[in-house]
Design a protein around this motif. Structure first.
Motif, PDB file in Angstrom:
ATOM      1  N   ALA A 139     -12.152  22.311  29.282  1.00 52.44           N
ATOM      2  CA  ALA A 139     -11.289  22.418  28.112  1.00 52.44           C
ATOM      3  C   ALA A 139     -12.052  22.289  26.803  1.00 52.44           C
ATOM      4  N   VAL A 140     -13.197  21.613  26.809  1.00 55.25           N
ATOM      5  CA  VAL A 140     -13.945  21.369  25.573  1.00 55.25           C
ATOM      6  C   VAL A 140     -14.942  22.518  25.362  1.00 55.25           C
ATOM      7  N   PRO A 141     -14.785  23.327  24.315  1.00 51.06           N
ATOM      8  CA  PRO A 141     -15.720  24.441  24.092  1.00 51.06           C
ATOM      9  C   PRO A 141     -17.085  23.940  23.626  1.00 51.06           C
ATOM     10  N   LYS A 142     -18.081  24.810  23.713  1.00 51.36           N
ATOM     11  CA  LYS A 142     -19.454  24.418  23.379  1.00 51.36           C
ATOM     12  C   LYS A 142     -19.608  24.078  21.906  1.00 51.36           C
ATOM     13  N   PHE A 143     -18.877  24.777  21.018  1.00 52.30           N
ATOM     14  CA  PHE A 143     -19.024  24.485  19.595  1.00 52.30           C
ATOM     15  C   PHE A 143     -18.408  23.141  19.213  1.00 52.30           C
ATOM     16  N   VAL A 144     -17.644  22.547  20.133  1.00 58.65           N
ATOM     17  CA  VAL A 144     -17.152  21.187  19.932  1.00 58.65           C
ATOM     18  C   VAL A 144     -18.047  20.190  20.666  1.00 58.65           C
ATOM     19  N   ALA A 145     -18.445  20.530  21.883  1.00 59.08           N
ATOM     20  CA  ALA A 145     -19.259  19.607  22.689  1.00 59.08           C
ATOM     21  C   ALA A 145     -20.627  19.370  22.050  1.00 59.08           C
ATOM     22  N   ALA A 146     -21.267  20.412  21.516  1.00 62.07           N
ATOM     23  CA  ALA A 146     -22.615  20.266  20.957  1.00 62.07           C
ATOM     24  C   ALA A 146     -22.641  19.300  19.774  1.00 62.07           C
ATOM     25  N   PRO A 147     -21.773  19.445  18.753  1.00 65.15           N
ATOM     26  CA  PRO A 147     -21.779  18.451  17.665  1.00 65.15           C
ATOM     27  C   PRO A 147     -21.407  17.049  18.122  1.00 65.15           C
ATOM     28  N   LEU A 148     -20.506  16.943  19.112  1.00 69.00           N
ATOM     29  CA  LEU A 148     -20.140  15.613  19.611  1.00 69.00           C
ATOM     30  C   LEU A 148     -21.330  14.938  20.288  1.00 69.00           C
ATOM     31  N   LEU A 149     -22.120  15.718  21.026  1.00 69.93           N
ATOM     32  CA  LEU A 149     -23.321  15.163  21.651  1.00 69.93           C
ATOM     33  C   LEU A 149     -24.316  14.694  20.600  1.00 69.93           C
ATOM     34  N   VAL A 150     -24.465  15.476  19.539  1.00 68.60           N
ATOM     35  CA  VAL A 150     -25.362  15.074  18.447  1.00 68.60           C
ATOM     36  C   VAL A 150     -24.861  13.797  17.788  1.00 68.60           C
ATOM     37  N   LEU A 151     -23.560  13.750  17.528  1.00 68.62           N
ATOM     38  CA  LEU A 151     -22.986  12.579  16.873  1.00 68.62           C
ATOM     39  C   LEU A 151     -23.171  11.318  17.715  1.00 68.62           C
ATOM     40  N   LEU A 152     -22.984  11.442  19.035  1.00 66.76           N
ATOM     41  CA  LEU A 152     -23.056  10.271  19.900  1.00 66.76           C
ATOM     42  C   LEU A 152     -24.495   9.845  20.170  1.00 66.76           C
ATOM     43  N   PHE A 153     -25.318  10.772  20.672  1.00 69.11           N
ATOM     44  CA  PHE A 153     -26.645  10.396  21.168  1.00 69.11           C
ATOM     45  C   PHE A 153     -27.731  10.422  20.092  1.00 69.11           C
ATOM     46  N   ALA A 154     -27.534  11.194  19.027  1.00 71.96           N
ATOM     47  CA  ALA A 154     -28.554  11.269  17.982  1.00 71.96           C
ATOM     48  C   ALA A 154     -28.203  10.419  16.772  1.00 71.96           C
ATOM     49  N   THR A 247     -23.973  33.738  26.308  1.00 68.42           N
ATOM     50  CA  THR A 247     -23.090  33.750  25.145  1.00 68.42           C
ATOM     51  C   THR A 247     -23.032  32.371  24.483  1.00 68.42           C
ATOM     52  N   GLY A 248     -23.081  31.321  25.291  1.00 71.30           N
ATOM     53  CA  GLY A 248     -23.045  29.976  24.716  1.00 71.30           C
ATOM     54  C   GLY A 248     -24.322  29.595  23.998  1.00 71.30           C
ATOM     55  N   SER A 249     -25.432  30.253  24.344  1.00 67.88           N
ATOM     56  CA  SER A 249     -26.697  29.900  23.703  1.00 67.88           C
ATOM     57  C   SER A 249     -26.687  30.209  22.219  1.00 67.88           C
ATOM     58  N   ALA A 250     -25.894  31.209  21.800  1.00 64.46           N
ATOM     59  CA  ALA A 250     -25.826  31.527  20.373  1.00 64.46           C
ATOM     60  C   ALA A 250     -25.305  30.338  19.574  1.00 64.46           C
ATOM     61  N   VAL A 251     -24.266  29.668  20.106  1.00 65.82           N
ATOM     62  CA  VAL A 251     -23.708  28.491  19.427  1.00 65.82           C
ATOM     63  C   VAL A 251     -24.661  27.307  19.529  1.00 65.82           C
ATOM     64  N   VAL A 252     -25.147  27.043  20.728  1.00 59.75           N
ATOM     65  CA  VAL A 252     -25.977  25.866  20.961  1.00 59.75           C
ATOM     66  C   VAL A 252     -27.288  25.959  20.180  1.00 59.75           C
ATOM     67  N   GLU A 253     -27.920  27.122  20.160  1.00 60.38           N
ATOM     68  CA  GLU A 253     -29.180  27.268  19.439  1.00 60.38           C
ATOM     69  C   GLU A 253     -28.995  27.152  17.937  1.00 60.38           C
ATOM     70  N   GLN A 254     -27.849  27.574  17.424  1.00 58.05           N
ATOM     71  CA  GLN A 254     -27.571  27.378  16.008  1.00 58.05           C
ATOM     72  C   GLN A 254     -27.390  25.902  15.674  1.00 58.05           C
ATOM     73  N   GLY A 260     -34.287  30.606  19.630  1.00 54.99           N
ATOM     74  CA  GLY A 260     -34.088  31.393  20.835  1.00 54.99           C
ATOM     75  C   GLY A 260     -33.386  32.706  20.549  1.00 54.99           C
ATOM     76  N   MET A 261     -33.039  33.421  21.606  1.00 56.71           N
ATOM     77  CA  MET A 261     -32.418  34.743  21.479  1.00 56.71           C
ATOM     78  C   MET A 261     -31.057  34.661  20.800  1.00 56.71           C
ATOM     79  N   GLY A 262     -30.269  33.647  21.135  1.00 57.19           N
ATOM     80  CA  GLY A 262     -28.957  33.516  20.537  1.00 57.19           C
ATOM     81  C   GLY A 262     -29.014  33.327  19.037  1.00 57.19           C
ATOM     82  N   ARG A 263     -29.954  32.523  18.581  1.00 53.37           N
ATOM     83  CA  ARG A 263     -30.085  32.286  17.143  1.00 53.37           C
ATOM     84  C   ARG A 263     -30.545  33.551  16.426  1.00 53.37           C
TER      85      ARG A 263
END
Length: 310
Positions: A139-154, A247-254, A260-263
């Motif tokens: 249910a959690v999309p990558k553009f939400v999960a990636a910033p949440l991971l940064v907020l929590l672990f970084a 397709t998810g790499s474009a969001v995650v790499e940004q 990478g290729m997505g960026r």
């Protein structure tokens, strides 16, 4: 041999149609690669258009580009004048392949055992808990999960870097952790649910009931008789899983600032860098077609009936 040749021909046609569609859509989009807030003098614009063959009619541009691609030349980048698209792709592809490959392996390494465990305990609280977590991961999309991971672990815990790439081997490994997790999370969840559903059906098959009645142990039933046919849907899922990673790499790499290729695809699309976008699309499309061929071969090995059917 004939089937393999037919698949190669289909792959060639698919890549050609993909490249042609992308070429047309890019040219149809408003704006151009050299449009800026302050327009350049007309003679400069004319020189740039002539250098990059943008002064030719659209069919002539298409034919010239196809000829370059046939020779293995993806052309010069409009926004990175010191680099060719071949060079940019050569530096970005290993980065994306490493992140995507590790993410897919992590999804399989965690999703399959979780799915098997849940199937063996169907209806119990552990099964419900695992499937609830899998549903949440989907249910959690990558553009939400990636910033949440940064907020929590970084930002909060300061355990891992918020972005970047390269450095010493240890720094490179630390930089990979969060992007790989962000790419792998939905695939882990889907793999677990798919494995559970398939294993439930396989474990209730008549031939397994007969083997169980003959006194075979549950471990032997699982690993020797149920696991291989139960993982056939997972093998078929590898192709869409790869597309999901790409397709998810474009969001995650940004989000993580990974070169990478997505960026490059996102930046090229925003800057109307026609050759860069087309080069990324062609290379990624070729990789996906190759993976589809390998997945078909893997499914044929796991279930010989698929070979007989073709």
């Amino acid at each position: 041999m004939k089937r393999f040749a037919a698949r190669l021909f289909e792959a060639f046609i698919t890549l050609w149609l993909l490249a042609t569609l992308c070429f047309v859509l890019l040219r149809a989009a408003p704006g151009g690669p050299f449009d800026t807030e302050k327009a350049a003098p007309p003679e400069v614009q004319a020189a740039l258009a002539a250098q990059y063959r943008l002064d030719r009619p659209l069919p002539a541009q298409y034919v010239a580009w196809l000829g370059d691609v046939a020779r293995g030349d993806l052309g010069p980048s409009f926004q990175y004048p010191d680099y060719t698209v071949n060079r940019l792709v050569a530096t970005a592809l290993p980065v994306s392949a490493l992140n995507g490959g590790v993410a897919l392996l992590l999804a399989l390494a965690l999703g399959i055992p979780v799915g098997v465990w849940a199937a063996r305990r169907a209806g119990r609280w552990s099964d419900r808990l695992l499937m609830f977590g899998a549903g949440l991961g989907l249910a959690v999309p990558k553009f939400v999960a990636a910033p949440l991971l940064v907020l929590l672990f970084a930002v909060t815990l300061h355990w891992l870097p918020a972005g970047g790439w390269g450095g010493t081997p240890l720094e490179s490994l630390r930089n990979m952790v969060l992007p790989v997790i962000a790419l792998a999370l939905p695939n882990i969840a889907y793999c677990a649910r798919l494995t559970r559903a398939s294993m439930l059906e396989t474990l209730s098959a008549d031939y397994l009931r007969a083997a169980r009645a003959r006194g075979l142990s549950e471990a032997r039933l699982l690993f020797a008789h149920a696991l291989r046919p139960g993982l056939l849907p997972v093998a078929a899922w590898l192709s869409p899983a790869l597309i999901n990673v790409v397709t998810g790499s474009a969001v995650v790499e940004q989000v993580f600032g990974i070169p990478g290729m997505g960026r490059y695809f996102v930046q090229g699309a925003l800057n109307r860098d026609y050759t860069l976008v087309l080069g990324v699309v062609l290379v990624v499309g070729a990789v996906i077609v190759l993976i589809n061929l390998l997945v078909d071969a893997l499914r044929g090995w796991m279930d010989p009936r698929l070979q007989d059917a073709t």
